[in-house]
Design a protein around this motif. Structure first.
Motif, PDB file in Angstrom:
ATOM      1  N   PHE A   1      -2.749  -0.045 -14.797  1.00 17.60           N
ATOM      2  CA  PHE A   1      -1.643  -0.997 -14.857  1.00 17.60           C
ATOM      3  C   PHE A   1      -0.356  -0.213 -15.038  1.00 17.60           C
ATOM      4  O   PHE A   1      -0.325   0.784 -15.767  1.00 17.60           O
ATOM      5  N   ASN A   2       0.714  -0.697 -14.392  1.00 18.60           N
ATOM      6  CA  ASN A   2       2.039  -0.167 -14.664  1.00 18.60           C
ATOM      7  C   ASN A   2       2.919  -1.322 -15.099  1.00 18.60           C
ATOM      8  O   ASN A   2       2.718  -2.460 -14.666  1.00 18.60           O
ATOM      9  N   CYS A   3       3.915  -1.006 -15.930  1.00 13.04           N
ATOM     10  CA  CYS A   3       4.725  -2.071 -16.536  1.00 13.04           C
ATOM     11  C   CYS A   3       6.059  -2.237 -15.813  1.00 13.04           C
ATOM     12  O   CYS A   3       7.015  -2.705 -16.395  1.00 13.04           O
ATOM     13  N   ARG A   4       6.107  -1.891 -14.536  1.00 10.90           N
ATOM     14  CA  ARG A   4       7.351  -1.801 -13.753  1.00 10.90           C
ATOM     15  C   ARG A   4       6.996  -1.948 -12.287  1.00 10.90           C
ATOM     16  O   ARG A   4       5.825  -1.965 -11.930  1.00 10.90           O
ATOM     17  N   PHE A   5       8.019  -2.038 -11.447  1.00  7.78           N
ATOM     18  CA  PHE A   5       7.764  -2.030 -10.007  1.00  7.78           C
ATOM     19  C   PHE A   5       7.306  -0.634  -9.573  1.00  7.78           C
ATOM     20  O   PHE A   5       7.657   0.365 -10.196  1.00  7.78           O
ATOM     21  N   GLY A   6       6.566  -0.574  -8.475  1.00  4.28           N
ATOM     22  CA  GLY A   6       6.186   0.713  -7.910  1.00  4.28           C
ATOM     23  C   GLY A   6       7.355   1.308  -7.142  1.00  4.28           C
ATOM     24  O   GLY A   6       8.204   0.597  -6.626  1.00  4.28           O
ATOM     25  N   ASP A   7       7.385   2.609  -7.083  1.00  3.37           N
ATOM     26  CA  ASP A   7       8.367   3.321  -6.280  1.00  3.37           C
ATOM     27  C   ASP A   7       7.558   4.249  -5.381  1.00  3.37           C
ATOM     28  O   ASP A   7       6.902   5.160  -5.897  1.00  3.37           O
ATOM     29  N   PRO A   8       7.446   4.015  -4.068  1.00  2.00           N
ATOM     30  CA  PRO A   8       8.339   3.243  -3.203  1.00  2.00           C
ATOM     31  C   PRO A   8       7.923   1.809  -2.864  1.00  2.00           C
ATOM     32  O   PRO A   8       8.562   1.192  -2.009  1.00  2.00           O
ATOM     33  N   GLU A   9       6.916   1.216  -3.512  1.00  2.99           N
ATOM     34  CA  GLU A   9       6.497  -0.131  -3.098  1.00  2.99           C
ATOM     35  C   GLU A   9       7.621  -1.164  -3.223  1.00  2.99           C
ATOM     36  O   GLU A   9       7.685  -2.135  -2.468  1.00  2.99           O
ATOM     37  N   CYS A  10       8.471  -0.978  -4.230  1.00  5.15           N
ATOM     38  CA  CYS A  10       9.538  -1.947  -4.482  1.00  5.15           C
ATOM     39  C   CYS A  10      10.486  -2.088  -3.277  1.00  5.15           C
ATOM     40  O   CYS A  10      10.993  -3.179  -3.018  1.00  5.15           O
TER      41      CYS A  10
ATOM     42  N   GLN B   1       0.857  -1.181   0.000  1.00  5.47           N
ATOM     43  CA  GLN B   1       0.000   0.000   0.000  1.00  5.47           C
ATOM     44  C   GLN B   1       0.895   1.232   0.000  1.00  5.47           C
ATOM     45  O   GLN B   1       1.831   1.330   0.792  1.00  5.47           O
ATOM     46  N   ASP B   2       0.578   2.143  -0.920  1.00  4.34           N
ATOM     47  CA  ASP B   2       1.344   3.372  -1.119  1.00  4.34           C
ATOM     48  C   ASP B   2       0.620   4.513  -0.390  1.00  4.34           C
ATOM     49  O   ASP B   2      -0.521   4.344   0.047  1.00  4.34           O
ATOM     50  N   HIS B   3       1.263   5.652  -0.261  1.00  3.53           N
ATOM     51  CA  HIS B   3       0.643   6.859   0.311  1.00  3.53           C
ATOM     52  C   HIS B   3       0.919   7.974  -0.663  1.00  3.53           C
ATOM     53  O   HIS B   3       2.010   8.536  -0.678  1.00  3.53           O
ATOM     54  N   LYS B   4      -0.075   8.261  -1.547  1.00  2.00           N
ATOM     55  CA  LYS B   4       0.207   9.152  -2.682  1.00  2.00           C
ATOM     56  C   LYS B   4       0.223  10.620  -2.298  1.00  2.00           C
ATOM     57  O   LYS B   4       0.950  11.406  -2.892  1.00  2.00           O
ATOM     58  N   GLN B   5      -0.592  11.010  -1.306  1.00  2.00           N
ATOM     59  CA  GLN B   5      -0.661  12.436  -1.007  1.00  2.00           C
ATOM     60  C   GLN B   5       0.509  12.886  -0.141  1.00  2.00           C
ATOM     61  O   GLN B   5       1.073  12.104   0.615  1.00  2.00           O
TER      62      GLN B   5
ATOM     63  N   THR C   1       1.658  12.799  -5.126  1.00  2.00           N
ATOM     64  CA  THR C   1       3.092  12.698  -5.397  1.00  2.00           C
ATOM     65  C   THR C   1       3.334  11.360  -6.079  1.00  2.00           C
ATOM     66  O   THR C   1       2.401  10.586  -6.286  1.00  2.00           O
ATOM     67  N   GLY C   2       4.596  11.053  -6.327  1.00  2.00           N
ATOM     68  CA  GLY C   2       4.943   9.721  -6.823  1.00  2.00           C
ATOM     69  C   GLY C   2       4.746   8.653  -5.763  1.00  2.00           C
ATOM     70  O   GLY C   2       4.707   7.469  -6.059  1.00  2.00           O
ATOM     71  N   GLY C   3       4.617   9.058  -4.505  1.00  2.00           N
ATOM     72  CA  GLY C   3       4.462   8.111  -3.389  1.00  2.00           C
ATOM     73  C   GLY C   3       5.360   8.530  -2.235  1.00  2.00           C
ATOM     74  O   GLY C   3       6.549   8.698  -2.419  1.00  2.00           O
TER      75      GLY C   3
ATOM     76  N   LEU D   1       4.041  -7.038 -13.659  1.00  2.00           N
ATOM     77  CA  LEU D   1       2.784  -6.336 -13.917  1.00  2.00           C
ATOM     78  C   LEU D   1       2.299  -5.787 -12.580  1.00  2.00           C
ATOM     79  O   LEU D   1       2.078  -6.533 -11.632  1.00  2.00           O
ATOM     80  N   PHE D   2       2.194  -4.480 -12.525  1.00  2.00           N
ATOM     81  CA  PHE D   2       1.816  -3.754 -11.305  1.00  2.00           C
ATOM     82  C   PHE D   2       0.387  -3.279 -11.527  1.00  2.00           C
ATOM     83  O   PHE D   2       0.128  -2.442 -12.381  1.00  2.00           O
ATOM     84  N   ALA D   3      -0.538  -3.880 -10.764  1.00  2.00           N
ATOM     85  CA  ALA D   3      -1.938  -3.482 -10.868  1.00  2.00           C
ATOM     86  C   ALA D   3      -2.272  -2.548  -9.718  1.00  2.00           C
ATOM     87  O   ALA D   3      -2.123  -2.914  -8.549  1.00  2.00           O
TER      88      ALA D   3
HETATM   89  N1  GLY Z   1       4.088   4.420  -6.155  1.00  2.00           N
HETATM   90  C1  GLY Z   1       3.275   4.401  -7.300  1.00  2.00           C
HETATM   91  C2  GLY Z   1       3.979   4.194  -8.558  1.00  2.00           C
HETATM   92  O1  GLY Z   1       5.127   3.791  -8.591  1.00  2.00           O
HETATM   93  O2  GLY Z   1       3.358   4.410  -9.586  1.00  2.00           O
END
Ligand code: GLY
Ligand code: AMP
Length: 424
Positions: free
Chosen positions: A284-293, A211-215, A225-227, A268-270
């Motif tokens: 969908f994203n085609c990469r790892f999440g940042d900062p989830e990774c 789980q990310d925190h976007k705001q 934000t990006g996270g 695959l990042f859903a």
């Molecule tokens: N943290 C969300 C993203 O990487 O798109």
């Protein structure tokens, strides 16, 4: 194996950290990298979007495997070029990366194959878009079709707001060419979570939820934000929900992409909304999440290089993943002013002391060394202070203990990362 990692964020530092523990690694290169990655890899001064420069370095250095971190080079065709050279690459082809590169394409695939997502329509001119908004007369989400660094999504609570969003994207061209087309979709209710699966073209296996925190501010206030922080696993993605997401979303998507002649390899990042009716795809994203990774890599016990290589080579049937059952949590430290205007080249101290705490890794994002050898901030998101502990509450405490050892007056962080999970 000589490995080239492409990218320069906290995501890439955590990938470099995980890959450097592999027995199969002989040498790690990173283009362009950052000050943290430079402690693990030889950094090459090549931009992640300089595809010809990267290919030249791959030949010159005799690279055996390429791992691509960010989406932009994938959408621009880096994986295709590397594959054409006969070298395995982690990350999808441009045709498959369209799942992130074009929201309209992604929505059409989901609709065609009956995969759950918000009801939507695509538009390439503003008048028809506004007619649709008027007819719907309810809260809607307006999205630029192309890549917009996570900013091309406008949540609109009224018809007037939705009109303004259409004008901003299509008339004022706030996101440039990315907004030549738009998607308008219904508002989804529920809890958001990030789900990651490894794909090898025909198969998919679940990796982890997060789980990310976007705001930008505590309590989920302020601009997106990006996270600003993330933790893994996410309690909404329990084993039963994971099984459901694989069955209803991930596996059908991988099968659909194969049928469409765009086999999907990589991660695959859903981005999911888990609501009353079950999970639905937000994006969908085609990469790892940042900062989830960052927390996910801290929890991974298996050989990361073997894992990424198996996905790239279509051999996921050979892989069985092992995880640390403990949760990990990452607090992002950003430059004051982010996601708006912020100062650069401010000096950061105390990172070594934070890093030395047992169970802590400080992953670098926008960092470099100045001529005096001091660590300086070079981007908006600068550090990802990540901790692993038996409970998410303990991981949160330890991460903030580490944050408090870092002396950086020009930086800030959210103080409530993980609040949902800690509250539960
Ligand atoms: N943290 C969300 C993203 O990487 O798109
Ligand atoms: P995206 O870049 O598509 O992930 O959108 C950014 C953020 O906007 C998401 O993380 C959600 O918080 C929100 N969002 C996007 N689409 C929707 C939707 N259909 N309903 C509710 N929130 C959404």
């Amino acid at each position: 194996m000589k490995v080239l990692l492409v990218g320069s964020g906290g995501r890439e530092h955590s990938l470099a950290w995980a890959v450097s523990r592999s027995k199969r690694l002989t040498k790690l290169y990173c283009a362009p990298g950052n000050a943290g990655i430079a402690t693990l890899a030889e950094c090459l001064d090549i931009d992640a979007l300089d595809i010809s420069g990267l290919c030249e370095a791959i030949t010159r250095l005799g690279i055996d495997f390429v791992i691509v971190g960010p989406e932009a080079p994938l959408v621009a065709g880096l994986a295709d070029r590397v594959s054409d050279m006969g070298i395995p690459v982690f990350g999808p082809s441009a045709a498959a990366a369209a799942l992130e590169g074009s929201k309209g394409f992604m929505k059409d695939i989901l609709a065609k194959y009956g995969i759950p997502t918000a009801e939507y329509q695509r538009f390439d001119e503003p008048d028809a878009a506004k007619e649709y908004i008027r007819a719907k007369n309810k809260p809607l989400v307006v999205k630029a079709d192309g890549l917009a660094a996570g900013k091309g999504v406008i949540l609109s609570h009224s018809v007037t707001e939705a009109y303004a969003a259409v004008d901003q994207i299509m008339v004022e061209e706030a996101f440039g060419g990315a907004g030549a087309e738009i998607v308008i979709e219904e508002f989804l209710e529920g809890e958001e979570a990030s789900f990651f699966a490894l794909c090898d073209g025909t198969r998919a296996i679940p990796l982890a939820g997060a789980q990310d925190h976007k705001q930008v501010h505590d309590g989920d206030h302020g601009p997106n934000t990006g996270g600003m922080g993330a933790y893994s696993p996410a309690s909404v993605l329990d084993p039963a929900m994971t099984e459901r997401v694989m069955r209803e979303i991930i596996t059908p998507t991988v099968e659909a992409m194969a049928k469409e002649g765009r086999p999907y390899t990589g991660v695959l990042f859903a981005g999911l909304m888990i609501g009353q009716a079950g999970p639905k795809v937000i994006e969908f994203n085609c990469r790892f999440g940042d900062p989830e990774c960052q927390p996910i890599m801290m929890r991974l016990k298996s050989d990361a290089l073997e894992m990424l290589l198996a996905a790239a080579k279509g051999e996921l049937d050979r892989i069985k993943l092992e995880w640390d059952p403990r949760p990990a949590l990452c607090v992002v430290m950003a430059a004051n002013g982010y996601p708006g205007h912020y100062m650069k080249e401010t000096v950061i101290e105390g990172v070594e002391a934070a890093d030395k705490l047992d169970g802590v890794q400080v992953f670098h994002a926008g960092t470099a060394r100045n001529d005096a050898g001091q660590l300086i901030a070079t981007g908006g998101r600068v550090l990802g202070v990540t901790a692993i502990q038996p409970t998410v509450g303990d991981a949160q405490k330890l991460a903030y203990r580490a944050v408090d050892l870092i002396r950086w007056p020009e930086g800030f962080c959210r103080r409530d990362i993980g609040w949902r999970a800690v509250g539960r």
